[in-house]
Design a protein around this motif. Sequence first.
Motif, PDB file in Angstrom:
ATOM      1  N   ALA A 352       0.833  -1.196   0.000  1.00 40.94           N
ATOM      2  CA  ALA A 352       0.000   0.000   0.000  1.00 40.94           C
ATOM      3  C   ALA A 352       0.871   1.250   0.000  1.00 40.94           C
ATOM      4  O   ALA A 352       1.876   1.327   0.692  1.00 40.94           O
ATOM      5  CB  ALA A 352      -0.908  -0.012   1.219  1.00 40.94           C
ATOM      6  N   ALA A 353       0.491   2.244  -0.789  1.00 43.00           N
ATOM      7  CA  ALA A 353       1.218   3.513  -0.858  1.00 43.00           C
ATOM      8  C   ALA A 353       0.272   4.582  -1.386  1.00 43.00           C
ATOM      9  O   ALA A 353      -0.862   4.291  -1.805  1.00 43.00           O
ATOM     10  CB  ALA A 353       2.456   3.384  -1.747  1.00 43.00           C
ATOM     11  N   ASP A 354       0.763   5.814  -1.368  1.00 43.50           N
ATOM     12  CA  ASP A 354      -0.069   6.938  -1.831  1.00 43.50           C
ATOM     13  C   ASP A 354       0.120   7.109  -3.335  1.00 43.50           C
ATOM     14  O   ASP A 354       0.928   7.898  -3.785  1.00 43.50           O
ATOM     15  CB  ASP A 354       0.270   8.224  -1.078  1.00 43.50           C
ATOM     16  N   TYR A 355      -0.670   6.374  -4.096  1.00 44.89           N
ATOM     17  CA  TYR A 355      -0.473   6.295  -5.536  1.00 44.89           C
ATOM     18  C   TYR A 355      -1.195   7.415  -6.284  1.00 44.89           C
ATOM     19  O   TYR A 355      -2.374   7.685  -6.053  1.00 44.89           O
ATOM     20  CB  TYR A 355      -0.988   4.948  -6.060  1.00 44.89           C
ATOM     21  N   GLY A 356      -0.472   8.029  -7.211  1.00 40.38           N
ATOM     22  CA  GLY A 356      -1.076   8.869  -8.229  1.00 40.38           C
ATOM     23  C   GLY A 356      -1.724  10.137  -7.718  1.00 40.38           C
ATOM     24  O   GLY A 356      -1.313  10.737  -6.730  1.00 40.38           O
ATOM     25  N   TYR A 357      -2.764  10.540  -8.436  1.00 40.61           N
ATOM     26  CA  TYR A 357      -3.503  11.770  -8.130  1.00 40.61           C
ATOM     27  C   TYR A 357      -4.836  11.454  -7.464  1.00 40.61           C
ATOM     28  O   TYR A 357      -5.788  12.233  -7.579  1.00 40.61           O
ATOM     29  CB  TYR A 357      -3.771  12.542  -9.424  1.00 40.61           C
ATOM     30  N   ASN A 358      -4.915  10.338  -6.770  1.00 44.55           N
ATOM     31  CA  ASN A 358      -6.181   9.898  -6.181  1.00 44.55           C
ATOM     32  C   ASN A 358      -6.425  10.562  -4.828  1.00 44.55           C
ATOM     33  O   ASN A 358      -6.703   9.899  -3.822  1.00 44.55           O
ATOM     34  CB  ASN A 358      -6.166   8.377  -6.031  1.00 44.55           C
ATOM     35  N   PHE A 359      -6.351  11.897  -4.829  1.00 44.26           N
ATOM     36  CA  PHE A 359      -6.461  12.670  -3.606  1.00 44.26           C
ATOM     37  C   PHE A 359      -7.181  13.975  -3.898  1.00 44.26           C
ATOM     38  O   PHE A 359      -7.444  14.305  -5.052  1.00 44.26           O
ATOM     39  CB  PHE A 359      -5.059  12.940  -3.026  1.00 44.26           C
ATOM     40  N   VAL A 360      -7.462  14.721  -2.838  1.00 45.72           N
ATOM     41  CA  VAL A 360      -8.178  15.984  -2.985  1.00 45.72           C
ATOM     42  C   VAL A 360      -7.236  17.136  -2.695  1.00 45.72           C
ATOM     43  O   VAL A 360      -6.666  17.229  -1.604  1.00 45.72           O
ATOM     44  CB  VAL A 360      -9.389  16.061  -2.034  1.00 45.72           C
ATOM     45  N   TRP A 361      -7.053  17.990  -3.691  1.00 49.99           N
ATOM     46  CA  TRP A 361      -6.343  19.252  -3.545  1.00 49.99           C
ATOM     47  C   TRP A 361      -7.383  20.374  -3.507  1.00 49.99           C
ATOM     48  O   TRP A 361      -8.258  20.463  -4.387  1.00 49.99           O
ATOM     49  CB  TRP A 361      -5.434  19.509  -4.726  1.00 49.99           C
ATOM     50  N   SER A 362      -7.278  21.256  -2.535  1.00 50.21           N
ATOM     51  CA  SER A 362      -8.190  22.394  -2.479  1.00 50.21           C
ATOM     52  C   SER A 362      -8.106  23.229  -3.753  1.00 50.21           C
ATOM     53  O   SER A 362      -9.124  23.690  -4.278  1.00 50.21           O
ATOM     54  CB  SER A 362      -7.856  23.251  -1.253  1.00 50.21           C
ATOM     55  N   ARG A 363      -6.893  23.423  -4.250  1.00 43.63           N
ATOM     56  CA  ARG A 363      -6.700  24.227  -5.466  1.00 43.63           C
ATOM     57  C   ARG A 363      -7.459  23.628  -6.650  1.00 43.63           C
ATOM     58  O   ARG A 363      -8.133  24.334  -7.395  1.00 43.63           O
ATOM     59  CB  ARG A 363      -5.213  24.315  -5.796  1.00 43.63           C
ATOM     60  N   ASP A 364      -7.331  22.335  -6.842  1.00 42.90           N
ATOM     61  CA  ASP A 364      -8.014  21.687  -7.965  1.00 42.90           C
ATOM     62  C   ASP A 364      -9.523  21.699  -7.766  1.00 42.90           C
ATOM     63  O   ASP A 364     -10.285  21.884  -8.720  1.00 42.90           O
ATOM     64  CB  ASP A 364      -7.499  20.257  -8.116  1.00 42.90           C
TER      65      ASP A 364
END
Length: 826
Positions: A352-364
């Motif tokens: 398990a790791a923090d893969y890719g862009y599967n997260f929430v950026w406030s800017r985006d």
Amino acid sequence: MTTPNSTHDDSNRFPAVSWASGETYGLETPHDYDTDDPTRVWCTLTEGAITEPRFPRVDVMNLRTLSFIVTDGDGYVARTSRPTQRTTDSLERTVMPTADDALVYEHQFRETAAGHDWALTVETAVDTESEALCCSLAFDAADALTEYDVYVVGQPTPSARGVHIRAERVGETGDHGLVAYDTEGGSTVIHDQDGEPYRVALALEAADGFDWAAVREGGENGTEPLEGDDGAAASGEGIVSLGARVGTDVSALETEVALGFATDADVDAARAETRRTLERGSETIREDYVASWRSYLADLDVPASVVDDPDRRVQYDFAAMTLKAVEDKTFVGAGLASPSVPWGTGVEATEAADYGYNFVWSRDLYQVSTAFEAMGDVESAIDATAYLFRYQLEDDGFLPQNTYLEGTTRWGGEQLDNISFPIVMAYQLANRHDHGLDQASYDYEDVRTIAEYILRSGPDSEQERWEEEAGYSPSTIAAEIAGLVCAAWFADRVGADEDAIRYLAVADDWSRGVEEWCATTTGTDEHATPYYVRVSVDGRPDEPSERTLANGGPTLDERDIVDAGFLELVRLGILSWDDEVVRNSLAVVDETIRVDTPHGPAWYRYNGDGYGEQTADGPDGAGAPWSLTHAGKGRLWPIFTGERGEYELLADETDADLEPAALLETMTSFANSGRMLPEQVWDSEDPTDFGWTFGSGTAAATPLAWSCAQYVRLAHSIDAGYPIETPEIVADFFRERGRGRTSSESTTPTLELEADNETVSGTTDGDYVVAQTDAGVETRAVTDGRFSLERGDAASPIRVVAVSGGEDVWDLDTATVVLQPNRDAP
């Protein structure tokens, strides 16, 4: 975006167990966000495979790929998926939408070489009535004398982990299925609201059952089990792959395959979801699925800039649908930056790791919210704003660089534009749609908390909008100023005059300072001055200062590093489009980072950007995946074509290729065959072993929500005749105050401070002062031009604002001085 994964082992640049390419051509999930029991399944599609099916959240990837193999039993093996971007063979692969008004796709595979002639089509749709997706297969061999075996194969990663898996063949002989589930053990990174990890089970079954199915341990790319393989078994653990035969000795075949999911590692429940989908059948599933998206589109506003152009209209609809489809269905309003792993074929998919862009950026999410609002989906804009205040906002006003969906910090860098944008989002909803603090789930104290953080921390930031460099950034300062003015608007409405005065005073002060901090008048031999630099480490851009760029970039004089981030000052209403430094900076940008593609102009993030595929000097050749261990080259970003179009709407004269409508057409052409808009497009005519073409998407993040939002927003801005992103209150405030007043013209009060260990005193020709100390905010009278206040512990900066003018906070003239802790003088 930058550095999509900083934890994986990249010593092998093409790991045997990897995620799929970020070059995706489709995204699927039903539009059932407005129902009580939505289907929590998503998938993406590359050229050759269904990739990274997601459940029960949009960030939990449960297979690397699901794809197909065709064999003739005599040594011929054709795989629809490509394990690496470099893989070449004779198989033609295409992904196309099967409707203009729904995120529904069909893979088309065609083989006409090597003495074979066959076609395979696979249409995919997610079931609206179960936690499963359905694949409708049609195989036809023109060379009917040859009979083929057709397999479905996959590499499970339940709960987004490539290890700690058990997979089994289930069912009776001739009617097999396959299951896989998370066996626990090892580390986890994705958790629910209670901090518990997800344990996903999945089931793969066919309408007529599989006549042969097996599991293979190891799970390396391209080694899925086929009948006769030594490694094929009834079960396996660890890293595994699955293989099942859907047709034996066939020259024609039509069948359906379903992939279902369940939580708590419950394989029986996953099989039940799969069987329910197969019982409903692909025709019904597709009909209901398409209807869900048609219903959503029917309620959206369509701008005139696209309505009469069939190509633009379809692209607009796909951008709009994609923006909604990247949103989660458990954490409402949480939209991913991209449902992809950029350069995924170079990213190991084991632990398990923090893969890719599967997260929430406030800017985006801010960019997405502006698009939702423009296209009439105000509820989604409300949800996005509420999400940031509920899940990302911390007690001290900080919002982290990005988070997992449940709000856990992933990267904790300070990016003050990220922190400022939620206030702007809240203002737009209140001002334009009457969704004020009385209606919202957040309150004035939440807004105030963010504004106070901006005051304490700005104007310089630990990271700018590209998440790489510290210092004074025009784009970051623009967001800070807009956030403070919008915060003042809220303060004014709740009667918090002292807050409103401070926020407006600092916004005005920083608007005057941004040119001094970020625009160079000395420059270098490369450019004519004055112009804005990308970032200044200390706010002294006239002085030479070397900066080594991130991602293996070069070391350059800061005055030689430029981007178009200063356009935020115009779009957010702070500077006029015809500001001299803005105009000159555009000329510098165009001569430095503009490239004219076959589709029209595009721009790099900045010169020296290393965040992109390798160059010809790289260890794997031009076009090979980016990684942390070697330098790459950032490619062209479509968002800048859209941002330039918004600026050109304001300009008196515009070159033909920079007309906003022309730039919207350019953005349309940047989309791939699946109507997905990428993060980056290729920047050269030179051929590569990886097949990139000039002006087309790369293996970076596709689709990028920001790109889709920019497309939607430009389309609506063309109709409006100005950038619709601009907050009205910000533009009005700076328009009324004017720009670049000299000291003789200014009515700004004078202000000088003196300090000792106990008191702060000063002189001013203002009417009164508003001071902020550790003890709080207070208004002090001015007597004979003097005032004083207790210094207190002075653990934090002391800010004093001198005020003169009328009673309305928007008409006041102010001057502000900050006394830093442990200093005897300001």
